[in-house]
Design an enzyme around this catalytic site. Structure first.
Site, mmCIF file in Angstrom:
data_model
loop_
_atom_site.group_PDB
_atom_site.id
_atom_site.type_symbol
_atom_site.label_atom_id
_atom_site.label_comp_id
_atom_site.label_asym_id
_atom_site.label_seq_id
_atom_site.Cartn_x
_atom_site.Cartn_y
_atom_site.Cartn_z
ATOM 1 N N LYS A 86 0.831 -1.206 0.000
ATOM 2 C CA LYS A 86 0.000 0.000 0.000
ATOM 3 C C LYS A 86 0.865 1.256 0.000
ATOM 4 O O LYS A 86 0.595 2.214 -0.733
ATOM 5 C CB LYS A 86 -0.944 -0.011 1.218
ATOM 6 N N GLN A 130 -4.434 -1.476 9.832
ATOM 7 C CA GLN A 130 -4.361 -2.798 9.214
ATOM 8 C C GLN A 130 -4.992 -3.850 10.135
ATOM 9 O O GLN A 130 -4.636 -3.960 11.305
ATOM 10 C CB GLN A 130 -2.895 -3.159 8.923
ATOM 11 N N ASP A 153 -10.593 2.924 4.469
ATOM 12 C CA ASP A 153 -11.011 1.520 4.359
ATOM 13 C C ASP A 153 -12.533 1.381 4.251
ATOM 14 O O ASP A 153 -13.027 0.298 3.937
ATOM 15 C CB ASP A 153 -10.544 0.727 5.596
#
Lengths: 336, 336
Positions: A86, A130, A153
C-alpha cells in the site's frame, strides 16, 4: 482427436474495444468459449496512472499533497507485506504515505489516542488501521474511532450506513475493486443475475449492496442486478444451481476450488476475490483463488486470475479512496 | 366432479403446535396443500399483550413510563390514519404517546429544532417522524437528526449501519415484523432459499440483510438463509424462476397480483408486505397485497393475508422498539 489447449487472452481495458471472446470448434464440432481474462494488474496500473496525473494536477493547483497513515500493530508477516504494498502504491501515485508500527503490546486505549491524534491532524487525509488487530482489541471500536471522512477503508459504521443507503461514501477497497472491474471491463449488470458467494461485512456484503442497488441513486455505485447472497450454509446443490443461473459470479470465501466448471453458465463473468496460500504437489507455495481456474476458464466468458485479478485492484482503489478523502476534506475546509 | 373450496385455516402462534397444514385429494386424486394463514393481527395482539405485561412490570419497578412522540407534518389522510393507529397501540400497551401535528408550511429548520428539543427531553424515549414529509424537506437529513437511541423507526444512518454490521440496533418496524413472524411461526430459514422482492431501504433491504446474516452474531437477528434480492429490473421470467426455487418469498412492491401461483413452490412460505388500495368491480375500495392470495394460498404452505398480516405486526414492532429504546436509555442513565 486433436487436443486443444484453452486459448486465454490477457486483456486490459485499453484493449477492451478490440478484444472479444472467441469460440472455436474442436474436432467433434462442439463450440468452445475461451474466457477473456480480466487483467486486474494491468487495470490497476491504468487506474494508478490516471490517479498520478490527477494528484499531480491537484498539487500543482496549490493543494497539499494527499497524505495517508497506515497503522500496523504486531508482527504478522502477511499484514506487513500488505502495508508495504500500500505504501509503495501510494508513493507511485504521489500520495505521501507513512507506516506507523507498534508492538503487539500496544493497548487499545493508546491505539485510540493515536487515532484521535491523526483525526485531528490537518496534514492527514487518510487513516488505515491494518486488520486483524492482535489479542483482545475490539476491531469494531477501532474502526469507528477513525474519523469517517478519513476512513479510507470504508469500515466506519457511518460509511457502512451511507453505502447501504445508496449515499455517497467511502467504499471498502476490495468491494469497490470488484465494482470498478465490472464497470471498466463493461460487464453488463442491469437486470442480470449475480451471485455473491461469501457474506463478509468488508467484501461480500458491500458488493451485494452495490450490485442490487439502483443506478440512479446519488452514490453512482448501483448496478441494478438481481443479487443472490450465498454463504457457508447454502447447500452445495443450491450453490451450484444458483451459480449456474448467474450471469456474474463473485466469490470471496477463501475456499480453493469451491467454484467449479459445472457451476458456471457458459459465457458468464467470474470474479474471484479469494486468496489462499497453498503448497502444491511439487512443494511450492502458491496463491490460489476460490475458482478452479483451469476448468472454469474454458466455460466462462470473463474471468479474473489469482494472483493478478482483484488483489492489485484493491490497492489501486485504496489510493482512489485516499485521494477522494483528500478532495472532500479540502472542499469541507473551503466551505467552513 | 365435486368442486372443493380451498380450506384456509386461520392460526395464531398460540395454536402453532397443534395446527398443521392438511392435504386432501380431490376427485381426480391429485394432492392439494392448503396454506396455513399466518395471522398477523392475532400475533400482533399476542405481542402487544406480552409488551403490556412487561411495561407494567417495568413501571412497577419504579421506572418511568416509556414515552413516544409522533411528529406529523401536513394533512395526508393516510399518514394521519397510520399515526392514529400507532398512538392507539401505544396506549394499549402502556406507552405514553402524543402526536405533534404541524402544518405543511413548517420549514425544515424548525422541524430540526423540534426534533432537537425532543432529543434533549429526558422524558421522551422514542421519536417518530411520519413519512413522507411534504414539499422539499430532506427526509434523510430529518431521519439523521433524530438521536439514534430514540430513533424507533430505525431509519438513522447509524442504526442502518449497525443493522448491516449485525450489531444490536433498532430495526425498521416493518422489516422486524417480517423477521418476527418467521420466528414466531417457526418458519425454518437456516440454509433455506429466500427471495425478497423489492429493494426499498426501509423494508426490502433490511429484510434481506437479516435473512442472509449469521445467526450467531450479536444482533440475534441473523437467519442464515440464502437470499436473492429482486426488484423492478429483474426480468419477469427470472422473478418467476427464482421465486419458484424459494422456500420463502417476501414481497414488498405495492404491485397487486405480482406474485402468482405459478411462481410459488408447493409448500413455500409467502409473506406479503404490499398494501395497495384498489377499487374492485363492485366499486368498493379494498386493501390488497402483492400476492394473488386466492390462487397462491392453494399452493403455499404458509401465507400472510392482506389486510391482517404484516400491517398490524408493524405497529406491534414499533411498540417493541419504543420499549427497547426506553430500556436502553435507562441502562445508559444508570451507567453514567
Amino acid at each position: 482427436m486433436m487436443k486443444l489447449m484453452p486459448c486465454l487472452k490477457i486483456v486490459s481495458t485499453n484493449l477492451r474495444f478490440t478484444m472479444r471472446s472467441h469460440s472455436y470448434f474442436d474436432s467433434l464440432g462442439s463450440a468452445r468459449i475461451m474466457a477473456q481474462i480480466l487483467d486486474g494488474k494491468a487495470l490497476a496500473k491504468e487506474i494508478k496512472d490516471e490517479l498520478k496525473i490527477k494528484i499531480n494536477n491537484w498539487v500543482t493547483l496549490g493543494n497539499k499533497t494527499p497524505t495517508l497513515r497506515c497503522i500496523i500493530v504486531g508482527d504478522d508477516p502477511a499484514s506487513h507485506t500488505y502495508v508495504r504494498n500500500k505504501i509503495q502504491a501510494a508513493k507511485d501515485v504521489g500520495i505521501s504515505a507513512e507506516t506507523m508500527k507498534y508492538n503487539s503490546t500496544l493497548i487499545q486505549e493508546d491505539l485510540l489516542k493515536i487515532i484521535d491524534g491523526l483525526n485531528k491532524d490537518k496534514e492527514v487525509d487518510g487513516i488505515l488501521v491494518q486488520l486483524p488487530l492482535p489479542g483482545d482489541m475490539d476491531e469494531r471500536k477501532i474502526c469507528n474511532a477513525v474519523a469517517p471522512e478519513k476512513d479510507v477503508d470504508g469500515f466506519h459504521i457511518i460509511n457502512v450506513g451511507q453505502l447501504c443507503l445508496d449515499m455517497p461514501t467511502i467504499v471498502p477497497a476490495t468491494a469497490l475493486a470488484v465494482i470498478e472491474m465490472l464497470k471498466r471491463f463493461k460487464i453488463d449488470t442491469f437486470g442480470r443475475n449475480a451471485v455473491v458467494v461469501g457474506r463478509s461485512k468488508n467484501v461480500g456484503m458491500p458488493i451485494a449492496m452495490m450490485l442490487h442497488s439502483d443506478m440512479r441513486h446519488d452514490s453512482g455505485l448501483g448496478m441494478d442486478a438481481t443479487v443472490t447472497i450465498c454463504h457457508r450454509y447454502t447447500p452445495a446443490e443450491q450453490l451450484e444451481k444458483l451459480c449456474r443461473n448467474a450471469d456474474i459470479v463473485i466469490t470471496a470465501t477463501g475456499i480453493p476450488k469451491l467454484i467449479k466448471a459445472n457451476m458456471i453458465k457458459p459465457g458468464a463473468t467470474v470474479i474471484d476475490v479469494g486468496i489462499t496460500r497453498i503448497v502444491d504437489e511439487q512443494g511450492n507455495t502458491k496463491l490460489v483463488g476460490d475458482v478452479d481456474f483451469d476448468e472454469v476458464s474454458k466455460i466462462a466468458g470473463n474471468i479474473t486470475p489469482v494472483p493478478g485479478g482483484v488483489g492489485p485492484m484493491t490497492v489501486a482503489m485504496l489510493m482512489h479512496n485516499t485521494f477522494q478523502a483528500a478532495q472532500k476534506l479540502r472542499e469541507a475546509e473551503i466551505e467552513n
